[in-house]
Design a protein around this motif. Structure first.
Motif, PDB file in Angstrom:
ATOM      1  N   GLY A  27       7.660  -1.979  -1.672  1.00 41.51           N
ATOM      2  CA  GLY A  27       6.529  -1.218  -1.157  1.00 41.51           C
ATOM      3  C   GLY A  27       6.381   0.330  -1.448  1.00 41.51           C
ATOM      4  O   GLY A  27       5.637   0.881  -1.810  1.00 41.51           O
ATOM      5  N   ALA A  28       7.870   0.706  -1.334  1.00 38.53           N
ATOM      6  CA  ALA A  28       8.230   2.128  -1.786  1.00 38.53           C
ATOM      7  C   ALA A  28       7.816   2.300  -3.407  1.00 38.53           C
ATOM      8  O   ALA A  28       7.315   3.442  -3.915  1.00 38.53           O
ATOM      9  CB  ALA A  28       9.545   2.513  -1.734  1.00 38.53           C
ATOM     10  N   LYS A  29       8.198   1.528  -4.207  1.00 40.05           N
ATOM     11  CA  LYS A  29       7.902   1.449  -5.631  1.00 40.05           C
ATOM     12  C   LYS A  29       6.581   1.320  -5.847  1.00 40.05           C
ATOM     13  O   LYS A  29       6.133   2.235  -6.864  1.00 40.05           O
ATOM     14  CB  LYS A  29       8.530   0.293  -6.464  1.00 40.05           C
ATOM     15  N   ALA A  31       3.997   2.491  -3.877  1.00 44.23           N
ATOM     16  CA  ALA A  31       3.616   3.563  -3.397  1.00 44.23           C
ATOM     17  C   ALA A  31       3.717   4.849  -4.352  1.00 44.23           C
ATOM     18  O   ALA A  31       3.048   5.710  -4.530  1.00 44.23           O
ATOM     19  CB  ALA A  31       4.416   4.133  -2.145  1.00 44.23           C
ATOM     20  N   ALA A  69      -1.294   5.696  -1.728  1.00 44.32           N
ATOM     21  CA  ALA A  69       0.227   5.634  -1.674  1.00 44.32           C
ATOM     22  C   ALA A  69       0.242   4.778  -0.596  1.00 44.32           C
ATOM     23  O   ALA A  69       1.165   3.811  -0.703  1.00 44.32           O
ATOM     24  CB  ALA A  69       1.145   6.882  -1.623  1.00 44.32           C
ATOM     25  N   TYR A  73       1.772   1.025  -0.259  1.00 43.55           N
ATOM     26  CA  TYR A  73       2.961   0.483   0.264  1.00 43.55           C
ATOM     27  C   TYR A  73       2.660  -0.577   1.176  1.00 43.55           C
ATOM     28  O   TYR A  73       3.586  -1.599   1.127  1.00 43.55           O
ATOM     29  CB  TYR A  73       3.538   1.893   1.071  1.00 43.55           C
ATOM     30  N   ALA A  77       4.406  -4.391   0.555  1.00 44.40           N
ATOM     31  CA  ALA A  77       5.314  -4.762   1.397  1.00 44.40           C
ATOM     32  C   ALA A  77       5.112  -5.931   2.082  1.00 44.40           C
ATOM     33  O   ALA A  77       5.958  -6.876   2.350  1.00 44.40           O
ATOM     34  CB  ALA A  77       5.782  -3.643   2.349  1.00 44.40           C
TER      35      ALA A  77
END
Length: 93
Positions: A27-29, A31, A69, A73, A77
């Motif tokens: 999820g961070a990638k 975002a 973003a 995420y 995720a």
């Protein structure tokens, strides 16, 4: 059905933690990628288009970028965690 032991519960908990961690990382990638993908056209349009220059203040620009973003995420995720759970549920069957 096999009896549930403390060791099997610990193993299931470890698998669940690993799956949720993979979801957070994915999820961070996503975002970061979505934030950049939303920031470039948003900031470019504010510089080039008269309508955007006068109607999109810095708060609106930040809202557009952060919404993209945040959405990326949570979608990625969630899909990753569900895929891991599905994969692990078929292991036991």
């Amino acid at each position: 059905m096999a009896p549930v032991t403390l060791a099997s519960m610990d193993q299931k908990l470890a698998v669940a933690k690993r799956g949720s961690h993979e979801g957070v990382v994915a999820g961070a990638k996503a975002a970061v990628v979505a934030g950049v993908a939303a920031a470039v056209p948003t900031l470019a349009s504010v510089r080039m288009l008269p309508w955007a220059k006068y109607n999109l203040n810095p708060t609106a620009q930040a809202l557009i970028i952060s919404t993209a973003a945040g959405l990326a995420y949570f979608v990625v995720a969630d899909k990753t965690v569900l895929a891991q759970a599905r994969k692990n549920s078929f292991k036991d069957a």
